[in-house]
Design a protein around this motif. Structure first.
Motif, PDB file in Angstrom:
ATOM      1  N   MET A  61      36.949  39.982  47.745  1.00 55.81           N
ATOM      2  CA  MET A  61      38.140  40.699  47.308  1.00 55.81           C
ATOM      3  C   MET A  61      38.215  40.645  45.796  1.00 55.81           C
ATOM      4  O   MET A  61      38.059  39.570  45.206  1.00 55.81           O
ATOM      5  CB  MET A  61      39.400  40.050  47.893  1.00 55.81           C
ATOM      6  N   THR A  62      38.426  41.790  45.171  1.00 49.47           N
ATOM      7  CA  THR A  62      38.674  41.819  43.736  1.00 49.47           C
ATOM      8  C   THR A  62      39.969  42.576  43.474  1.00 49.47           C
ATOM      9  O   THR A  62      40.285  43.549  44.160  1.00 49.47           O
ATOM     10  CB  THR A  62      37.515  42.472  42.949  1.00 49.47           C
ATOM     11  N   ILE A  63      40.716  42.100  42.490  1.00 45.95           N
ATOM     12  CA  ILE A  63      41.986  42.703  42.092  1.00 45.95           C
ATOM     13  C   ILE A  63      41.961  42.854  40.574  1.00 45.95           C
ATOM     14  O   ILE A  63      41.647  41.897  39.868  1.00 45.95           O
ATOM     15  CB  ILE A  63      43.181  41.822  42.525  1.00 45.95           C
ATOM     16  N   ASN A  64      42.296  44.048  40.090  1.00 44.75           N
ATOM     17  CA  ASN A  64      42.239  44.283  38.646  1.00 44.75           C
ATOM     18  C   ASN A  64      43.575  44.752  38.067  1.00 44.75           C
ATOM     19  O   ASN A  64      43.610  45.385  37.015  1.00 44.75           O
ATOM     20  CB  ASN A  64      41.124  45.268  38.308  1.00 44.75           C
ATOM     21  N   ARG A  65      44.685  44.461  38.765  1.00 43.96           N
ATOM     22  CA  ARG A  65      46.016  44.813  38.271  1.00 43.96           C
ATOM     23  C   ARG A  65      47.059  44.074  39.103  1.00 43.96           C
ATOM     24  O   ARG A  65      46.732  43.467  40.114  1.00 43.96           O
ATOM     25  CB  ARG A  65      46.258  46.316  38.371  1.00 43.96           C
TER      26      ARG A  65
END
Length: 180
Positions: A61-65
């Motif tokens: 999982m990646t989150i950029n905001r």
């Protein structure tokens, strides 16, 4: 709703095998899930009894905001092995509705998950994950990711469509990973 899992781990080796789901808005900002393969999968899965392993899946999982208050699509419970927090002041915040039927909407790829109007919610708990910490979350409860995102929040996750949060916490008791 959430707990820190008593489990020490080192960053696992992994390779991305395919994209799964993206929950993003304009410019591609949001949450991205990718299916991964890891030679370290047994080490990660060891926090739950082996007889349940087939009920869990491994993703990145990646989150950029910041992520608004929402419930997840399909998945019931996730165990996040945080590799990068994405910043020093990013919290995962859990909420309960202040009204009987809060306003909701869905974005592309949401099936049974919803985004909520935060003005109709009250905060009931929060945590700040650090790199190399493991947290279990009830992602059918309303939650958000908020703070000053300065990088990419990244976690290897094992999630389940089968077992609710309370059942997963019971599994930790059996493996000796009882939350601290």
């Amino acid at each position: 709703m959430f707990c820190k899992v008593n489990y020490d781990f080192v960053e696992p080796l992994y390779i991305v095998t395919e994209g799964l789901k993206r929950f993003t808005g304009e410019g591609g900002y949001g949450i991205d899930y990718k299916k991964i393969w890891s030679p370290d999968v047994e080490k990660l899965m060891s926090i739950i009894p082996k007889r349940y392993w087939d009920d869990f899946h491994l993703t990145l999982m990646t989150i950029n905001r910041d992520i608004p208050a929402h419930t997840d699509t399909e998945i019931i419970t996730t165990i996040n092995f945080y590799l990068d927090a994405g910043g020093d002041d990013i919290d995962t915040i859990f909420f309960e509705p202040l009204v009987d039927k809060p306003k909701t909407f869905q974005i592309e790829n949401q099936i049974d998950g919803y985004i909520f109007d935060k003005s109709e919610l009250k905060e009931v708990g929060r945590f700040r994950a650090k790199p190399m910490e493991c947290w279990a979350l009830d992602v059918k409860k309303i939650h958000s990711v908020e703070g000053h995102v300065t990088g990419i929040r990244k976690a290897v996750t094992i999630g389940t469509f089968v077992h609710n949060y309370d059942a997963v916490v019971e599994m930790f008791k059996e493996t000796g990973c009882l939350p601290s």
